[in-house]
Design an enzyme around this catalytic site. Structure first.
Site, PDB file in Angstrom:
ATOM      1  N   ARG A  95       0.955  -1.072   0.234  1.00 30.51           N
ATOM      2  CA  ARG A  95       0.232  -0.095   0.472  1.00 30.51           C
ATOM      3  C   ARG A  95       0.976   0.889   0.129  1.00 30.51           C
ATOM      4  NH1 ARG A  95      -1.499   4.261   0.131  1.00 30.51           N
ATOM      5  NH2 ARG A  95      -4.014   4.992   1.183  1.00 30.51           N
ATOM      6  N   LYS A  96       2.413   1.097   0.354  1.00 27.39           N
ATOM      7  CA  LYS A  96       3.226   2.405   0.315  1.00 27.39           C
ATOM      8  C   LYS A  96       2.652   3.635   0.868  1.00 27.39           C
ATOM      9  CE  LYS A  96       6.476   1.018  -3.068  1.00 27.39           C
ATOM     10  NZ  LYS A  96       5.649  -0.247  -4.020  1.00 27.39           N
TER      11      LYS A  96
END
Ligand code: 6AU
Length: 470
Positions: free
Chosen positions: A303-304
């Site tokens: 998802r960073k």
């Protein structure tokens, strides 16, 4: 050569390129000798002898089509060698001009050309390795470095570990012998320097034995991991003999599930970008979780996260995807600082399963801004919480054997895509410290996906086995 080296040693001594006494190195260690080879530029005849001798020493260098001199001392010497040998010169900037016009290597070259590095003094070899990184990043090949002096502080070993052969005119020991023979130093000084070299070797051995995570096998590292999900992952990698993290960047849920079924027995982690799915449902997650149990792999949602703590807590736990409920691992950028970790921790309230974060310290894309201090601070951040399972990075930037290095950007051949992604080979990334290796299109774009999965898994495992046994 021997006589010329003996003469040159005396000449360097006479122009005060070295001093003996009690000094302190930049790293704060006491040393009985210090060097300043920059003074050579004031002695043109010496410049000529040094460059001729260095070029005599270079073996493979002669097949090189580029010469790179390291600023400052070695740069004018490299320029002389370039003029004499008719091989073009490259300059590696110490600082990039700016982020936008970043051009770290000056000079004209073609991808795939062979480049030799010229350096004045090598201590641990870290400066040469930084230059090698920049040169290979722009597509050059580097196999050899020629240097005036090897201070015998591990440089030779560190460079050869990265496939660079170092040749030096002098080691500290041989230089002292020439000076002693010429009556320029006393045997007491020679003895001092000798003890210093021995002490440095002992120190290097003990440092190497204590911290080199690259030599410790995954089963032992499982016991050193502070994050329980990381410990679990080390054990899975060890049991399945797989360091493979498959990036299933596909847009249809069924395609992801089919690939997870096929790859399941061979992978340690399946990495999703859940927002790529056009037909996401909670049943998809149930099926994926079922496959992960059946085939013993973990799930990472890439998802960073990169926002303030309050926002990432909500993004992690709520919304359409409820990532905290099913992803064993998530990725997060370090740009917000320590609140990225506390925000994600907050999102885990009430979740009983073990969870871990991979902090993105370095990115694989061309021109990424994840450089210098940013990388160092990201590593420091990883030490602040047991929720951190590892770091996403391209190089061996941390020591803790309980953390996992995740490295993306892998294809069987060194290459790049049209949108800035840069690929290295399985062997290159494992040698650069990768524990868990991300392969995406190397598999998803392959005709025969299963054989691609097995090929990557085996190549990566072989490189890992060689790394821990070396
Ligand atoms: O092998 P590829 O290029 O098809 O896919 C690489 C995968 C993608 C990227 O989102 C991801 O790896 N990735 C990551 C992470 C955290 O995994 C970081 C990075 O620096 N570069 C990168 O490609 O899913």
């Amino acid at each position: 050569m021997e006589n010329r080296l003996a003469e040159l040693a005396v000449e360097l001594f006479e122009i005060n390129a070295m001093k003996f006494g009690s000094f302190v190195t930049k790293a704060g260690r006491p040393t009985p000798v210090c060097f300043d080879l920059r003074v050579i530029i004031s002695h043109p005849r010496l410049m000529k002898s040094v460059s001729t001798l260095l070029w005599t020493l270079a073996e493979n260098g002669k097949s090189a089509s580029q010469i790179c001199g390291m600023p400052y001392t070695a740069l004018p010497i490299a320029a002389l060698i370039s003029a004499q040998s008719n091989i073009p010169l490259l300059i590696r900037r110490k600082e990039t001009k700016s982020y936008r016009t970043k051009k770290i290597i000056e000079g004209q070259f073609k991808e795939g050309e062979n480049c030799i590095i010229i350096e004045d003094i090598v201590t641990t070899g870290s400066s040469v390795l930084e230059a090698v990184k920049d040169l290979t990043d722009v597509g050059l090949k580097v196999e050899e470095a020629v240097v005036i002096l090897d201070r015998q502080q591990g440089g030779d070993h560190n460079l050869s570990a990265e496939g660079i052969r170092m040749r030096s005119l002098y080691s500290l020991t041989s230089l002292m012998q020439y000076l002693l023979n010429a009556g320029k130093v006393t045997s007491a000084i020679v003895q001092d320097v000798k003890s210093y070299v021995e002490q440095s070797k002992d120190q290097l051995n003990s440092e190497e034995n204590s911290v080199s995570r690259l030599r410790i096998d995954f089963a032992s590292r499982a016991k050193l991991a502070k994050n329980p999900a990381a410990a679990k992952l080390f054990n899975i990698m060890s049991a399945k003999k797989s360091t493979l993290c498959l990036a299933v960047d596909l847009t249809k849920a069924d395609e992801v599930l089919d690939l997870a079924e096929l790859a399941g027995p061979h992978i340690a982690v399946l990495k999703t970008h859940i927002d790529l799915l056009e037909d996401f449902t909670s049943e998809f997650i149930d099926k994926l979780k079922q496959l992960s149990k059946e085939h013993n792999f973990l799930i990472m949602e890439d998802r960073k996260f990169a926002d303030i703590g309050h926002t990432v807590s909500l993004q992690y736990r709520n919304g359409v995807y409820k990532i905290a409920e099913w992803a064993d691992f998530v990725t997060a950028h370090t740009v917000p600082g320590s609140s990225i970790v506390s925000g994600l921790q907050d999102g885990l309230k009430g979740i009983k399963e073990s969870r871990g974060i991979f902090l993105v310290a370095e990115m694989s894309s061309e021109g990424a801004l994840t450089i210098g201090e940013y990388v160092k601070h990201s590593v420091l951040l990883s030490e602040t919480s047991n929720l951190v399972a590892g770091l996403v990075c391209q190089y061996n930037v941390f020591d803790d054997p309980g953390l996992i290095q995740l490295t993306p950007g892998i294809r069987l051949e060194k290459s790049r895509d049209d949108l800035g992604q840069q690929y290295k080979t399985p062997q290159m990334v494992i040698n650069a410290g990768a524990d868990l290796a991300v392969v995406g299109r190397g598999v998803t774009a392959a005709q025969d996906k299963l054989s691609a999965i097995i090929q990557y898994k085996e190549k990566l495992w072989q490189a890992y086995s060689e790394r821990i046994s070396n």
